[in-house]
Design a protein around this motif. Structure first.
Motif, PDB file in Angstrom:
ATOM      1  N   LEU A  35       0.825  -1.210   0.000  1.00 52.04           N
ATOM      2  CA  LEU A  35       0.000   0.000   0.000  1.00 52.04           C
ATOM      3  C   LEU A  35       0.857   1.258   0.000  1.00 52.04           C
ATOM      4  O   LEU A  35       0.580   2.224  -0.718  1.00 52.04           O
ATOM      5  CB  LEU A  35      -0.929  -0.010   1.218  1.00 52.04           C
ATOM      6  CG  LEU A  35      -1.903   1.160   1.352  1.00 52.04           C
ATOM      7  CD1 LEU A  35      -2.875   1.173   0.185  1.00 52.04           C
ATOM      8  CD2 LEU A  35      -2.670   1.074   2.665  1.00 52.04           C
ATOM      9  N   LEU A  36       1.923   1.262   0.789  1.00 58.71           N
ATOM     10  CA  LEU A  36       2.797   2.428   0.874  1.00 58.71           C
ATOM     11  C   LEU A  36       3.500   2.685  -0.451  1.00 58.71           C
ATOM     12  O   LEU A  36       3.571   3.833  -0.926  1.00 58.71           O
ATOM     13  CB  LEU A  36       3.810   2.218   1.993  1.00 58.71           C
ATOM     14  CG  LEU A  36       4.789   3.373   2.249  1.00 58.71           C
ATOM     15  CD1 LEU A  36       4.036   4.637   2.612  1.00 58.71           C
ATOM     16  CD2 LEU A  36       5.776   3.008   3.354  1.00 58.71           C
TER      17      LEU A  36
ATOM     18  N   GLU B  67      11.143  -1.414  -6.933  1.00 56.10           N
ATOM     19  CA  GLU B  67      12.093  -2.372  -6.359  1.00 56.10           C
ATOM     20  C   GLU B  67      11.773  -2.699  -4.912  1.00 56.10           C
ATOM     21  O   GLU B  67      12.206  -3.730  -4.388  1.00 56.10           O
ATOM     22  CB  GLU B  67      13.520  -1.818  -6.458  1.00 56.10           C
ATOM     23  CG  GLU B  67      14.014  -1.683  -7.891  1.00 56.10           C
ATOM     24  CD  GLU B  67      15.399  -1.056  -7.949  1.00 56.10           C
ATOM     25  OE1 GLU B  67      15.898  -0.675  -6.853  1.00 56.10           O
ATOM     26  OE2 GLU B  67      15.959  -0.944  -9.051  1.00 56.10           O
ATOM     27  N   LEU B  68      10.993  -1.792  -4.257  1.00 55.11           N
ATOM     28  CA  LEU B  68      10.632  -2.023  -2.851  1.00 55.11           C
ATOM     29  C   LEU B  68       9.381  -2.866  -2.703  1.00 55.11           C
ATOM     30  O   LEU B  68       8.930  -3.121  -1.573  1.00 55.11           O
ATOM     31  CB  LEU B  68      10.415  -0.674  -2.150  1.00 55.11           C
ATOM     32  CG  LEU B  68      11.633   0.269  -2.141  1.00 55.11           C
ATOM     33  CD1 LEU B  68      11.255   1.595  -1.505  1.00 55.11           C
ATOM     34  CD2 LEU B  68      12.797  -0.376  -1.379  1.00 55.11           C
ATOM     35  N   MET B  69       8.768  -3.273  -3.803  1.00 56.82           N
ATOM     36  CA  MET B  69       7.602  -4.124  -3.749  1.00 56.82           C
ATOM     37  C   MET B  69       7.939  -5.460  -3.107  1.00 56.82           C
ATOM     38  O   MET B  69       9.054  -5.984  -3.270  1.00 56.82           O
ATOM     39  CB  MET B  69       7.041  -4.359  -5.157  1.00 56.82           C
ATOM     40  CG  MET B  69       6.312  -3.180  -5.738  1.00 56.82           C
ATOM     41  SD  MET B  69       4.698  -2.982  -4.957  1.00 56.82           S
ATOM     42  CE  MET B  69       3.979  -1.729  -6.021  1.00 56.82           C
ATOM     43  N   PRO B  70       6.959  -6.027  -2.347  1.00 56.02           N
ATOM     44  CA  PRO B  70       7.212  -7.361  -1.770  1.00 56.02           C
ATOM     45  C   PRO B  70       7.310  -8.408  -2.883  1.00 56.02           C
ATOM     46  O   PRO B  70       6.867  -8.175  -4.018  1.00 56.02           O
ATOM     47  CB  PRO B  70       5.995  -7.577  -0.886  1.00 56.02           C
ATOM     48  CG  PRO B  70       4.947  -6.699  -1.447  1.00 56.02           C
ATOM     49  CD  PRO B  70       5.650  -5.509  -2.010  1.00 56.02           C
TER      50      PRO B  70
ATOM     51  N   ASP C 138       4.576 -13.589  -2.119  1.00 56.98           N
ATOM     52  CA  ASP C 138       3.937 -13.015  -0.931  1.00 56.98           C
ATOM     53  C   ASP C 138       2.739 -12.145  -1.318  1.00 56.98           C
ATOM     54  O   ASP C 138       1.710 -12.117  -0.617  1.00 56.98           O
ATOM     55  CB  ASP C 138       4.941 -12.175  -0.143  1.00 56.98           C
ATOM     56  CG  ASP C 138       6.069 -13.025   0.430  1.00 56.98           C
ATOM     57  OD1 ASP C 138       5.882 -14.259   0.493  1.00 56.98           O
ATOM     58  OD2 ASP C 138       7.117 -12.450   0.793  1.00 56.98           O
ATOM     59  N   PHE C 139       2.844 -11.423  -2.456  1.00 55.56           N
ATOM     60  CA  PHE C 139       1.746 -10.565  -2.890  1.00 55.56           C
ATOM     61  C   PHE C 139       0.518 -11.382  -3.276  1.00 55.56           C
ATOM     62  O   PHE C 139      -0.603 -11.039  -2.923  1.00 55.56           O
ATOM     63  CB  PHE C 139       2.202  -9.700  -4.066  1.00 55.56           C
ATOM     64  CG  PHE C 139       1.109  -8.914  -4.689  1.00 55.56           C
ATOM     65  CD1 PHE C 139       0.527  -7.832  -4.035  1.00 55.56           C
ATOM     66  CD2 PHE C 139       0.619  -9.275  -5.948  1.00 55.56           C
ATOM     67  CE1 PHE C 139      -0.502  -7.124  -4.616  1.00 55.56           C
ATOM     68  CE2 PHE C 139      -0.417  -8.559  -6.522  1.00 55.56           C
ATOM     69  CZ  PHE C 139      -0.972  -7.479  -5.861  1.00 55.56           C
TER      70      PHE C 139
END
Length: 363
Positions: free
Chosen positions: A119-120, A149-152, A156-157
């Motif tokens: 979300l962030l 690049e900071l996406m999980p 996991d998503f």
């Protein structure tokens, strides 16, 4: 049909009043105004054929209806996104509350951390916007690629999204049940199946209640317009009544005032006579209570004797007046004789007194 004939008919007058009250509410015209201005009434009827009930032209009303339809579609889309956003925010808030209680499993922690991270990053990506449309350099020199690049991880998503659907569905169900219990408190004790069935029809019920409220507001508005007209008519009628009362006072009361005064004077005169008679009656009553028959008879005898004595005195006085009148005929000679007689009488009295004194001395 001619304009004058149309305005004089009952049906035409009713249509005109509906036009003035609904389509043209600022035109607060009475039936008399419409009858006195037939051409203006015809103009109002012509305008009403090109207007809807709200007073807009038919073209503008159609465009407005289409615009409202698009607004409702955009509003529905925005509400869906907003509801989903708030539900996710509530899930994160509940997570932080549960974190303080330390009753979370590792899967719960992983789910909420992945959700928060996703979300962030999504919100930050939206803040940056498209790179080709940006005229100023990006904040801190960041690009979308840097944020992505900071996406999980994708695994996991996918797992988080599958569980998120269940969590969102559960949250929405709780909210629907809360809304149902607020709308119908008696449903609080029902089973979930029955609550779900009621929730399914709740939207239609709320739409019906909203429509009834809107109809009630529309009726209230019409009643207010009618009330304003009635108030204006009432004021005019009241002014006419006051004018009639003033004319009645001027024409009738002033004419009858003299007759009314004469009748009042007669009444007061009769009342005064009655009071005098009443006082005389009270006086006679007091006299009758004070003097008995014997006292009245004695007073009558005394009065007769006094009247007899007065009559004798009057006769003597009349004789003396006649003698005096006879003496007055003699004139000054009579006055001289009276003086000599008086002098002789005094000398006689003196001599008699001296003789009595002499006899007393001799004896």
């Amino acid at each position: 049909m001619a304009s004058g004939d149309f305005c004089s008919s009952g049906e035409g007058m009713e249509i005109l009043q509906q036009v003035c009250s609904k389509q043209l509410p600022p035109c607060n015209l009475s039936e008399e105004d419409l009858l006195q201005n037939p051409h203006f009434s015809k103009l109002l009827l012509s305008l009403s054929q090109h207007m809807d009930e709200s007073g807009l032209s038919l073209t503008l009303a159609k465009e407005q209806a289409q615009a409202w339809k698009e607004v409702r579609l955009h509003k529905t889309t925005w509400l869906r996104s907003e509801i989903l956003q708030r539900v996710i925010q509530e899930l994160l808030v509940d997570y932080y509350v549960k974190t303080q209680d330390r009753n979370l499993t590792s899967e719960d922690k992983k789910f909420h951390e992945t959700l928060e991270q996703r979300l962030l990053v999504t919100e930050l990506t939206q803040l940056l916007g498209p790179s080709q449309e940006r005229e100023v350099p990006p904040l801190l020199g960041l690009e979308k690629v840097d944020l992505l690049e900071l996406m999980p991880p994708s695994e996991d998503f996918v797992w988080m999204r599958a569980r998120l659907l269940l969590e969102v569905e559960e949250q929405l169900k709780k909210k629907c049940f809360t809304l149902l219990c607020y709308h119908n408190p008696s449903s609080d004790s029902d089973s979930e199946t029955l609550k779900a069935a009621k929730v399914w029809n709740l939207a239609e019920v709320l739409v019906g209640e909203k429509q009834r409220c809107q109809d009630a507001k529309s009726q209230q508005k019409e009643q207010m317009v009618l009330l304003d007209k009635k108030s204006a008519t009432y004021s005019q009628v009241l002014l006419r009544c006051l004018a009639l009362l003033q004319r009645l006072l001027q024409e009738h009361r002033l004419k009858t005032q003299s007759e009314l005064d004469r009748i009042n004077a007669q009444y007061l005169e009769v009342k005064c006579s009655a009071m005098i008679l009443k006082l005389r009656m009270e006086e006679l009553k007091i006299l009758s209570d004070t003097y008995t028959d014997e006292k009245v008879e004695v007073h009558r005898l005394i009065r007769d004797r006094l009247e007899g004595a007065i009559h004798l005195q009057e006769q003597d006085m009349e004789k003396s007046r006649q003698v005096l009148n006879t003496y007055e005929v003699l004139g000054e000679e009579f006055d001289r004789l009276v003086k000599e007689y008086t002098q002789l009488k005094q000398e006689t009295e003196n001599k008699r007194w001296a003789l009595r004194e002499f006899n007393k001395a001799c004896s």
